[in-house]
Scaffold this motif. Structure first.
Motif, PDB file in Angstrom:
ATOM      1  N   ARG A   1       0.847  -1.197   0.000  1.00  0.00           N
ATOM      2  CA  ARG A   1       0.000   0.000   0.000  1.00  0.00           C
ATOM      3  C   ARG A   1       0.880   1.244   0.000  1.00  0.00           C
ATOM      4  NH1 ARG A   1      -2.902  -1.088   4.303  1.00  0.00           N
ATOM      5  NH2 ARG A   1      -4.379  -2.367   3.164  1.00  0.00           N
ATOM      6  N   HIS A   2       0.376   2.309  -0.632  1.00  0.00           N
ATOM      7  CA  HIS A   2       1.059   3.607  -0.631  1.00  0.00           C
ATOM      8  C   HIS A   2       0.032   4.694  -0.323  1.00  0.00           C
ATOM      9  CE1 HIS A   2       2.199   7.373  -2.902  1.00  0.00           C
ATOM     10  NE2 HIS A   2       3.165   7.274  -2.012  1.00  0.00           N
ATOM     11  N   HIS A   3       0.455   5.659   0.496  1.00  0.00           N
ATOM     12  CA  HIS A   3      -0.417   6.789   0.829  1.00  0.00           C
ATOM     13  C   HIS A   3       0.414   8.055   0.883  1.00  0.00           C
ATOM     14  CE1 HIS A   3      -3.553   9.171   2.777  1.00  0.00           C
ATOM     15  NE2 HIS A   3      -2.630   9.579   3.636  1.00  0.00           N
ATOM     16  N   HIS A   4      -0.120   9.143   0.320  1.00  0.00           N
ATOM     17  CA  HIS A   4       0.534  10.456   0.420  1.00  0.00           C
ATOM     18  C   HIS A   4      -0.287  11.359   1.325  1.00  0.00           C
ATOM     19  CE1 HIS A   4       2.876  13.978  -0.637  1.00  0.00           C
ATOM     20  NE2 HIS A   4       1.751  14.631  -0.856  1.00  0.00           N
ATOM     21  N   GLN A   5       0.368  11.903   2.340  1.00  0.00           N
ATOM     22  CA  GLN A   5      -0.270  12.807   3.297  1.00  0.00           C
ATOM     23  C   GLN A   5       0.326  14.206   3.084  1.00  0.00           C
ATOM     24  OE1 GLN A   5      -2.536  11.554   5.584  1.00  0.00           O
ATOM     25  NE2 GLN A   5      -3.044  13.590   6.368  1.00  0.00           N
ATOM     26  N   PRO A   6      -0.429  15.128   2.476  1.00  0.00           N
ATOM     27  CA  PRO A   6       0.140  16.467   2.227  1.00  0.00           C
ATOM     28  C   PRO A   6       0.377  17.220   3.532  1.00  0.00           C
ATOM     29  CG  PRO A   6      -1.857  16.074   0.915  1.00  0.00           C
ATOM     30  CD  PRO A   6      -1.794  14.988   1.937  1.00  0.00           C
ATOM     31  N   TYR A   7       1.411  18.064   3.526  1.00  0.00           N
ATOM     32  CA  TYR A   7       1.583  19.010   4.617  1.00  0.00           C
ATOM     33  C   TYR A   7       0.524  20.106   4.496  1.00  0.00           C
ATOM     34  CZ  TYR A   7       6.283  17.501   6.182  1.00  0.00           C
ATOM     35  OH  TYR A   7       7.349  16.811   6.708  1.00  0.00           O
ATOM     36  N   PRO A   8      -0.064  20.551   5.600  1.00  0.00           N
ATOM     37  CA  PRO A   8      -0.872  21.785   5.537  1.00  0.00           C
ATOM     38  C   PRO A   8      -0.006  22.918   4.986  1.00  0.00           C
ATOM     39  CG  PRO A   8      -1.150  20.682   7.661  1.00  0.00           C
ATOM     40  CD  PRO A   8      -0.014  19.973   6.955  1.00  0.00           C
ATOM     41  N   LEU A   9      -0.636  23.860   4.281  1.00  0.00           N
ATOM     42  CA  LEU A   9       0.125  24.890   3.581  1.00  0.00           C
ATOM     43  C   LEU A   9       1.030  25.691   4.507  1.00  0.00           C
ATOM     44  CD1 LEU A   9      -2.482  26.225   0.984  1.00  0.00           C
ATOM     45  CD2 LEU A   9      -0.504  24.741   0.600  1.00  0.00           C
ATOM     46  N   GLU A  10       0.550  26.018   5.705  1.00  0.00           N
ATOM     47  CA  GLU A  10       1.369  26.795   6.630  1.00  0.00           C
ATOM     48  C   GLU A  10       2.560  25.978   7.116  1.00  0.00           C
ATOM     49  OE1 GLU A  10       2.971  29.782   8.923  1.00  0.00           O
ATOM     50  OE2 GLU A  10       1.554  29.834   7.247  1.00  0.00           O
ATOM     51  N   LEU A  11       2.358  24.690   7.352  1.00  0.00           N
ATOM     52  CA  LEU A  11       3.469  23.836   7.762  1.00  0.00           C
ATOM     53  C   LEU A  11       4.486  23.715   6.631  1.00  0.00           C
ATOM     54  CD1 LEU A  11       4.884  21.936   9.715  1.00  0.00           C
ATOM     55  CD2 LEU A  11       3.379  20.096   8.943  1.00  0.00           C
ATOM     56  N   GLN A  12       4.004  23.562   5.412  1.00  0.00           N
ATOM     57  CA  GLN A  12       4.915  23.507   4.266  1.00  0.00           C
ATOM     58  C   GLN A  12       5.744  24.780   4.178  1.00  0.00           C
ATOM     59  OE1 GLN A  12       3.283  23.835   0.251  1.00  0.00           O
ATOM     60  NE2 GLN A  12       4.549  22.083  -0.378  1.00  0.00           N
ATOM     61  N   ARG A  13       5.109  25.927   4.376  1.00  0.00           N
ATOM     62  CA  ARG A  13       5.825  27.206   4.335  1.00  0.00           C
ATOM     63  C   ARG A  13       6.916  27.248   5.406  1.00  0.00           C
ATOM     64  NH1 ARG A  13       6.537  31.609   6.788  1.00  0.00           N
ATOM     65  NH2 ARG A  13       5.193  30.992   8.515  1.00  0.00           N
ATOM     66  N   GLN A  14       6.586  26.775   6.617  1.00  0.00           N
ATOM     67  CA  GLN A  14       7.554  26.794   7.705  1.00  0.00           C
ATOM     68  C   GLN A  14       8.730  25.846   7.426  1.00  0.00           C
ATOM     69  OE1 GLN A  14       4.877  25.846  10.986  1.00  0.00           O
ATOM     70  NE2 GLN A  14       5.114  27.925  11.780  1.00  0.00           N
ATOM     71  N   VAL A  15       8.434  24.670   6.866  1.00  0.00           N
ATOM     72  CA  VAL A  15       9.499  23.706   6.563  1.00  0.00           C
ATOM     73  C   VAL A  15      10.444  24.279   5.511  1.00  0.00           C
ATOM     74  CG1 VAL A  15       9.977  21.461   5.513  1.00  0.00           C
ATOM     75  CG2 VAL A  15       8.189  21.666   7.251  1.00  0.00           C
ATOM     76  N   VAL A  16       9.893  24.880   4.461  1.00  0.00           N
ATOM     77  CA  VAL A  16      10.722  25.468   3.414  1.00  0.00           C
ATOM     78  C   VAL A  16      11.576  26.592   3.983  1.00  0.00           C
ATOM     79  CG1 VAL A  16      10.674  26.812   1.271  1.00  0.00           C
ATOM     80  CG2 VAL A  16       9.196  24.805   1.524  1.00  0.00           C
ATOM     81  N   ALA A  17      10.984  27.442   4.817  1.00  0.00           N
ATOM     82  CA  ALA A  17      11.731  28.547   5.423  1.00  0.00           C
ATOM     83  C   ALA A  17      12.851  28.024   6.320  1.00  0.00           C
ATOM     84  CB  ALA A  17      10.785  29.444   6.220  1.00  0.00           C
ATOM     85  N   ALA A  18      12.547  27.010   7.120  1.00  0.00           N
ATOM     86  CA  ALA A  18      13.565  26.431   8.005  1.00  0.00           C
ATOM     87  C   ALA A  18      14.716  25.852   7.203  1.00  0.00           C
ATOM     88  CB  ALA A  18      12.935  25.353   8.886  1.00  0.00           C
ATOM     89  N   GLY A  19      14.408  25.212   6.083  1.00  0.00           N
ATOM     90  CA  GLY A  19      15.422  24.601   5.245  1.00  0.00           C
ATOM     91  C   GLY A  19      16.290  25.602   4.506  1.00  0.00           C
ATOM     92  N   GLN A  20      15.906  26.877   4.553  1.00  0.00           N
ATOM     93  CA  GLN A  20      16.691  27.933   3.906  1.00  0.00           C
ATOM     94  C   GLN A  20      17.341  28.858   4.926  1.00  0.00           C
ATOM     95  OE1 GLN A  20      14.065  28.046  -0.195  1.00  0.00           O
ATOM     96  NE2 GLN A  20      13.648  29.556   1.373  1.00  0.00           N
ATOM     97  N   GLY A  21      17.347  28.412   6.208  1.00  0.00           N
ATOM     98  CA  GLY A  21      18.080  29.153   7.219  1.00  0.00           C
ATOM     99  C   GLY A  21      17.326  30.275   7.877  1.00  0.00           C
ATOM    100  N   ALA A  22      15.998  30.302   7.758  1.00  0.00           N
ATOM    101  CA  ALA A  22      15.229  31.366   8.401  1.00  0.00           C
ATOM    102  C   ALA A  22      15.368  31.271   9.918  1.00  0.00           C
ATOM    103  CB  ALA A  22      13.756  31.268   8.003  1.00  0.00           C
ATOM    104  N   PRO A  23      15.688  32.374  10.607  1.00  0.00           N
ATOM    105  CA  PRO A  23      15.812  32.336  12.073  1.00  0.00           C
ATOM    106  C   PRO A  23      14.445  32.171  12.725  1.00  0.00           C
ATOM    107  CG  PRO A  23      16.054  34.589  11.274  1.00  0.00           C
ATOM    108  CD  PRO A  23      15.979  33.714  10.064  1.00  0.00           C
ATOM    109  N   MET A  24      14.389  31.305  13.742  1.00  0.00           N
ATOM    110  CA  MET A  24      13.151  31.082  14.469  1.00  0.00           C
ATOM    111  C   MET A  24      13.463  30.943  15.948  1.00  0.00           C
ATOM    112  SD  MET A  24      10.730  28.516  12.231  1.00  0.00           S
ATOM    113  CE  MET A  24      11.784  27.091  12.431  1.00  0.00           C
TER     114      MET A  24
END
Length: 379
Positions: A35-58
């Motif tokens: 079986r395979h399942h894809h669970q999308p990130y909520p848009l705000e979580l996706q935004r935070q993950v991308v920002a974190a991966g580019q060195g955004a200070p938090m």
């Protein structure tokens, strides 16, 4: 043994979960994908993950909340993929937020965000995670980790087989042939450079966040690639490095996109996306050409997987630039393109259980083979 694999990649679009069964010898297991399942990130979580991966200070509180949110989506993906709790073991890559390869004698490091004890508690099954740490401790890059698994899952053919993952980052696996003088050669692999990371950021830029990726290559198909800038970009330092090498969004993120868009001047959105798409293919083609020139290795087939394999413009560019190689999707060999990496981490968890090494020193640069991952039991 039933194992569940969880993978959330550089594209940060969500979590892929795979339920698989493994049996037989570790180096060439008998396996089935159930079986395979894809669970999308909520848009705000996706935004935070991308920002974190580019060195955004938090602040520390937000890092903690981000780790909890990522873990909860991993748990949701696992429960949706395996509602009957058949899996005896979970293999979870976690979400990479920063990757620092070894450089100038300094040890590398890599951060895959996950609260593994929380995940094990939520699923009430043991979790194997932190797959890169042991290889890094042995002087390796800690990535890519898929080559040994690619060879075990897909096997070999009459010539060298190349497997190309087109996620946020493009990475290659080269599997030696089943016969001939190279049959005992080492598995090879490395990160080529950006695949979808710059494309996805470019789409967000040009659509004011309305589109997070170029669906079906629609925008790229309307534009004209700037070959002059592509050839200049191919001369940059990372693309001239010899393997082992690995990279991520910390190198090919928003700042890198901004630089390239500035260099393209007043290019239209369609022309810019067409150029970035062609660039992703050109990076792979250049690596294959250098491999043929330096090592004398010329794959007879290129098996594609990952989200970029669904982009017909990117695949067309690969066919145009990678002359003399047959290009097919991994589904041709029984591995759905979108499920490949999650299947790899299910296998890596099984290998951990069996005490079988998961890294390839020729790929990562580690001083020796080692079992990968850390096992956490439910509380």
């Amino acid at each position: 043994m039933h194992c569940l694999g969880l993978m959330s990649g550089t594209s940060a679009d969500g979590v892929d979960a795979v339920l698989a069964h493994f049996d037989g010898p570790p180096q060439r297991p008998q396996w089935s994908l159930l079986r395979h399942h894809h669970q999308p990130y909520p848009l705000e979580l996706q935004r935070q993950v991308v920002a974190a991966g580019q060195g955004a200070p938090m602040p520390a509180a937000l890092w903690l909340e981000l780790a909890e949110a990522i873990t909860e989506v991993q748990a949701e993906a696992a429960l949706a993929c395996d509602p009957d709790a058949k899996a005896e073991l979970i293999g979870c890559h976690g979400q990479t937020v920063w990757h620092r390869p070894p450089a100038r004698g300094a040890r590398g490091a890599s951060w895959q965000m996950l609260q593994a004890p929380l995940l094990a508690h939520r699923l009430q099954r043991p979790v194997v995670h932190d797959f890169r740490a042991a290889d890094l401790a042995l002087g390796g890059q800690g990535a890519p980790l898929v080559p040994r698994a690619d060879a075990a899952l897909l096997g070999s053919t009459q010539g060298w087989r190349a497997v190309l993952n087109l996620g946020g980052i493009a990475n290659l696996t080269l599997i030696p042939p089943c016969g001939g003088v190279d049959r005992h050669a080492a598995i090879l692999g490395w990160d080529c450079g950006p695949a979808n990371s710059l494309l996805d950021l470019g789409m967000r830029h040009f659509t004011n966040g309305a589109q997070s990726f170029d669906k079906g290559g629609a925008m790229a198909a309307q534009g004209q690639a700037d070959e002059g800038w592509i050839q200049r970009w191919l001369q940059e330092e990372y693309f001239q490095l010899a393997p082992p090498k690995s990279t991520g969004r910390e190198c090919f993120g928003q700042d890198d996109l901004n630089r390239r868009l500035q260099q393209l001047g007043g290019a239209s959105a369609a022309d810019a996306i067409a150029t970035l798409t062609a660039f992703s293919a050109a990076v792979v083609a250049q690596d294959l050409a250098q491999t043929r020139q330096i090592l004398g290795i010329a794959p007879i087939e290129l098996i594609t997987a990952g989200g970029g394999s669904q982009n017909p413009v990117l695949i067309h560019e690969l066919r145009r630039r990678c002359r003399g190689v047959q290009i097919d999707a991994s589904s041709y060999l029984g591995v759905p393109t979108e499920a490949r990496e999650a299947l790899v981490f299910a296998l890596l968890a099984w290998w951990h259980h069996r005490g079988h090494p998961g890294n390839v020193p020729a790929v990562t640069g580690a001083c020796r083979e080692t079992v990968l991952g850390t096992r956490v039991e439910p509380a």
